[in-house]
Design an enzyme around this catalytic site. Structure first.
Site, PDB file in Angstrom:
ATOM      1  N   ASP A 172     -17.631  50.588 -55.439  1.00 53.73           N
ATOM      2  CA  ASP A 172     -17.706  52.096 -55.736  1.00 53.73           C
ATOM      3  C   ASP A 172     -19.074  52.293 -54.935  1.00 53.73           C
ATOM      4  O   ASP A 172     -19.507  53.619 -54.682  1.00 53.73           O
ATOM      5  CB  ASP A 172     -17.745  52.440 -57.181  1.00 53.73           C
ATOM      6  CG  ASP A 172     -16.315  53.000 -57.646  1.00 53.73           C
ATOM      7  OD1 ASP A 172     -15.454  53.057 -56.431  1.00 53.73           O
ATOM      8  OD2 ASP A 172     -16.051  52.977 -58.704  1.00 53.73           O
TER       9      ASP A 172
ATOM     10  N   GLN B  91     -13.929  52.218 -63.933  1.00 52.63           N
ATOM     11  CA  GLN B  91     -13.498  53.365 -63.742  1.00 52.63           C
ATOM     12  C   GLN B  91     -14.443  54.531 -64.384  1.00 52.63           C
ATOM     13  O   GLN B  91     -14.397  54.448 -65.452  1.00 52.63           O
ATOM     14  CB  GLN B  91     -12.047  53.358 -64.187  1.00 52.63           C
ATOM     15  CG  GLN B  91     -11.126  54.580 -63.739  1.00 52.63           C
ATOM     16  CD  GLN B  91     -10.948  54.429 -62.213  1.00 52.63           C
ATOM     17  OE1 GLN B  91     -10.578  53.472 -61.710  1.00 52.63           O
ATOM     18  NE2 GLN B  91     -11.021  55.675 -61.769  1.00 52.63           N
TER      19      GLN B  91
ATOM     20  N   LYS C 233      -5.000  52.203 -57.152  1.00 49.25           N
ATOM     21  CA  LYS C 233      -5.742  50.797 -56.676  1.00 49.25           C
ATOM     22  C   LYS C 233      -4.931  49.591 -56.824  1.00 49.25           C
ATOM     23  O   LYS C 233      -4.986  48.737 -55.802  1.00 49.25           O
ATOM     24  CB  LYS C 233      -7.056  50.415 -57.595  1.00 49.25           C
ATOM     25  CG  LYS C 233      -7.922  51.846 -57.386  1.00 49.25           C
ATOM     26  CD  LYS C 233      -9.341  51.661 -58.279  1.00 49.25           C
ATOM     27  CE  LYS C 233     -10.115  52.736 -58.094  1.00 49.25           C
ATOM     28  NZ  LYS C 233     -10.323  53.655 -59.045  1.00 49.25           N
TER      29      LYS C 233
END
Ligand code: NDP
Length: 279
Positions: free
Chosen positions: A114, A91, A47
């Site tokens: 996300d 995460q 990322k």
């Protein structure tokens, strides 16, 4: 024929960089990592690399494994309230003592890069503008790049996770595909996968699908990432299945790179969505 995610990633990153250059401000992607899971460290690095290339700020918050849910929620709250931050990713996976659903829903839906919050998932099901999980988005982009029409296809998805299988099924339905979703309780799996025009596999078991489970000329998308002795393997036995499939994604170099680039596109979408939200 190979569906080349790496090549499309390179192309899409350049396009994204051009778009980002034209913005008035530099967007910030905030990534929160709890603990030291080795796969998570790899994904965080990917990322960062993407963010650096495209021209985003990368705000990395690294937290101890023993942080409590409420401490994590208050850190997310700070990032929600920071106007400099356009998107937030926590995460996954989180340690077992942390309530992952509470955490995902704490992120404001227009910063939820996300796409895992209940609001974004609900909006996806209702086919409304929203942030969608990056892997399913990447898969659709890859199919579109190779001019694969969805409306006349029976798509079989193996795996029903919140991250991949479920949002993918909604996205495909919204594109008029006919969708079957299989999971660990599905009986006679091979009978169903053999019916697929497009077979998408997100199970997490090395070489779970072999050539006997697909029909001739099927399109096969392998989402799986299985690490063994520092090598990556998909859920599909690539060497045997490629003989029978019309199109197939490799691992690595298929779906994975598309996921990374879609994080960048989702950040841009998040920024645009923010300007439409009236709180
Ligand atoms: P999950 O473990 O959350 O889900 C796995 C799914 O597979 C579940 O729905 C499970 O069914 C199903 N399953 C397990 N065993 C069987 C079986 N024998 N027959 C049929 N279905 C089965 O995994 P994720 O969806 O998060 O990830 C799947 C894989 O994709 C992993 O390898 C992961 O690393 C990879 N991945 C790759 C990404 C990329 O960018 N390329 C992004 C995200 C994930 P049930 O629900 O009944 O338990």
């Amino acid at each position: 024929m190979i569906l080349d995610g790496k090549k499309l990633q390179e192309k899409k990153l350049l396009i994204l960089r051009e778009k980002v250059l034209k913005l008035e401000k530099k967007l910030t992607l905030c990534v929160i990592q709890v603990g030291n899971d080795s796969a998570s460290c790899v994904y965080v690095n990917q990322k960062k690399k993407m963010a650096d290339f495209v021209g985003f700020n990368f705000k990395y918050i690294k937290l101890d494994e023993d942080i409590t849910t409420s401490e994590l929620l208050s850190i997310i709250e700070q990032e929600n309230n920071d106007d400099e931050v356009s998107g937030i990713i926590v995460q996954m996976p989180l340690a077992k003592h942390i309530d992952a659903q509470l955490v995902q829903n704490k992120i404001k839906y227009y910063k939820d890069v996300d796409g895992l919050s209940d609001i974004n998932v609900g909006r996806l099901v209702h086919n409304k503008k929203c942030l969608v999980s990056c892997t399913p988005r990447g898969i659709l982009e890859l199919l579109e790049e190779y001019n694969i029409n969805l409306s006349d296809k029976h798509v079989v998805i193996v795996g029903r996770s919140n991250l991949v299988g479920k949002p993918l099924a909604s996205l495909l339905l919204n594109k008029d595909a006919t969708v079957t979703v299989c999971h660990s309780k599905t009986k006679n799996l091979a009978d169903i996968t053999s019916l697929a025009d497009i077979l998408i596999v997100a199970v997490g078991k090395k070489h779970f699908i072999d050539a006997s489970m697909i029909k001739d000329n099927a399109i096969v998308i392998d989402v799986g990432i299985n690490r063994e002795n520092n090598k990556l393997y998909g859920d599909v036995d690539f060497d045997s299945v490629k003989q029978k499939a019309s199109y197939i994604t490799p691992v690595p170099g298929g779906v994975g790179p598309m996921t990374v680039v879609e994080i960048g596109y989702n950040l841009l979408l998040a920024y645009n969505l923010r300007s439409e939200v009236d709180e």
